[in-house]
Design an enzyme around this catalytic site. Structure first.
Site, PDB file in Angstrom:
ATOM      1  N   CYS A  77       0.830  -1.214   0.000  1.00 46.29           N
ATOM      2  CA  CYS A  77       0.000   0.000   0.000  1.00 46.29           C
ATOM      3  C   CYS A  77       0.863   1.261   0.000  1.00 46.29           C
ATOM      4  CB  CYS A  77      -0.934  -0.030   1.213  1.00 46.29           C
ATOM      5  SG  CYS A  77      -1.813   1.507   1.523  1.00 46.29           S
ATOM      6  N   CYS A  80      -0.066   3.962   2.596  1.00 49.80           N
ATOM      7  CA  CYS A  80       0.310   3.523   3.947  1.00 49.80           C
ATOM      8  C   CYS A  80       1.743   3.952   4.267  1.00 49.80           C
ATOM      9  CB  CYS A  80       0.194   2.011   4.067  1.00 49.80           C
ATOM     10  SG  CYS A  80      -1.468   1.355   3.836  1.00 49.80           S
TER      11      CYS A  80
END
Length: 331
Positions: A77, A80
């Site tokens: 991700c 993230c």
């Protein structure tokens, strides 16, 4: 920011519990420098890794005395990787006023299901054993500070005695901006010096599930300050959530697979992919549509791709790469 009763008990099946017991037995048989679920050494021990086995102890039970903020992430991700360092920095600055619990959603699928994780990064708080709604996406540091200030204010209202920060390195002005001062809005959104009121209005609207109201607040800020990058990103994120929430995701993926030349079908799946953190896949999908189409269809695909760029900082490497690829296709 309404808390709801929450516990993992009953959410993990017996097979998972048996596997957890086996892991505990294996850990007990092998030497380890720290016990499972012990605080990480970084940031003075205020950042911990949590899994399905340690969740109830390290999050639910701990939250009865100390606010716990959960960072749900995955290795693949991109957003993230932007958000997690911000959270870790703020946890270190807080010096124990709250604990950051990091959960790898890929390694803990049943915990992710219990938390109803649909997209990441996802940040929520746990106070007194109750889950408090947070936010999705990689927000700027100033907005993350603002949200944490609200969490701490709610914790104090619940009667939790917050520990004094163990570290005094944080700038006093920054702490004041995140320290729970309440603005005059009905939702009690904390204020921060220099932040436009529209940010508080948008945050309050999102917390009560009013995406239209959040969009309106950002639109008003952009009307007054067209170059405001935070408002532009906020509006783009709200619009993405509104679109993805309206999709039947299984149907959208099926239609995209069956109709590779359908710009609208490919755009819907690109929305789903970027909301799930699969940024490069989303960009490449729309670049492929631009490559295969011409005229009005090509322009529609280009415009949607450019709108997705607005979800990320302009200097993001993935945005730069996709912009270069788009430029090569168009010129």
């Amino acid at each position: 920011m309404q808390p709801r009763d929450f516990s993992l008990y009953g959410a993990v099946d017996l097979g998972a519990r048996q596997a957890a017991a086996q892991r505990r037995q294996q850990a007990a048989q092998s030497p380890s420098p720290s016990q499972p679920g012990a605080p990480a050494s970084a940031n003075g021990g205020f950042v911990i890794d949590v899994n399905e086995e340690t969740f109830n102890t390290d999050v639910v039970e701990r939250s009865r005395s100390t606010p716990v903020i959960m960072d749900l992430w995955a290795e693949w991700c991109g957003p993230c990787k932007q958000l997690s360092p911000v959270l870790e920095k703020l946890a270190g600055e807080a010096g124990g006023q709250w604990i950051l619990a990091k959960v790898d959603v890929d390694a803990n699928p049943q915990l992710s299901a219990a938390l109803q994780v649909q997209s990441i990064p996802m940040v929520v708080a746990v106070l007194g054993g109750q889950l408090v709604d947070g936010f999705l996406g990689a927000m700027p540091e100033a907005q993350v500070r603002q949200w944490i200030g609200q969490v701490l204010a709610v914790a104090e209202k619940m009667g939790m005695q917050l520990a004094a920060p163990a570290e005094a390195d944080a700038d006093a002005d920054d702490l004041e901006g995140a320290g729970g001062n309440v603005a005059g809005s009905a939702a009690g959104v904390p204020s921060a010096p220099g932040l436009p009121p529209a940010y508080a209005e948008a945050r309050a609207a999102m917390e009560r599930g009013d995406l239209d109201g959040a969009a309106k607040a950002f639109e008003q800020e952009l009307a007054a300050n067209p170059a405001d990058p935070v408002a532009a990103t906020g509006l783009a994120q709200v619009n993405l959530v509104r679109r993805v929430s309206s999709y039947d995701q299984a149907k959208a993926r099926r239609e995209a697979a069956e109709r590779p030349g359908d710009v609208a079908a490919q755009a819907r799946v690109a929305d789903i992919e970027i909301a799930s953190g699969r940024i490069e896949e989303a960009f490449n999908r729309l670049l492929g549509v631009v490559r295969r189409t011409s005229g009005e269809e090509r322009d529609q695909a280009r415009a949607h791709l450019v709108s997705l760029f607005e979800l990320l900082p302009p200097n993001d490497p993935q945005v730069k790469k996709a912009r270069s690829a788009l430029s090569a296709l168009l010129f």
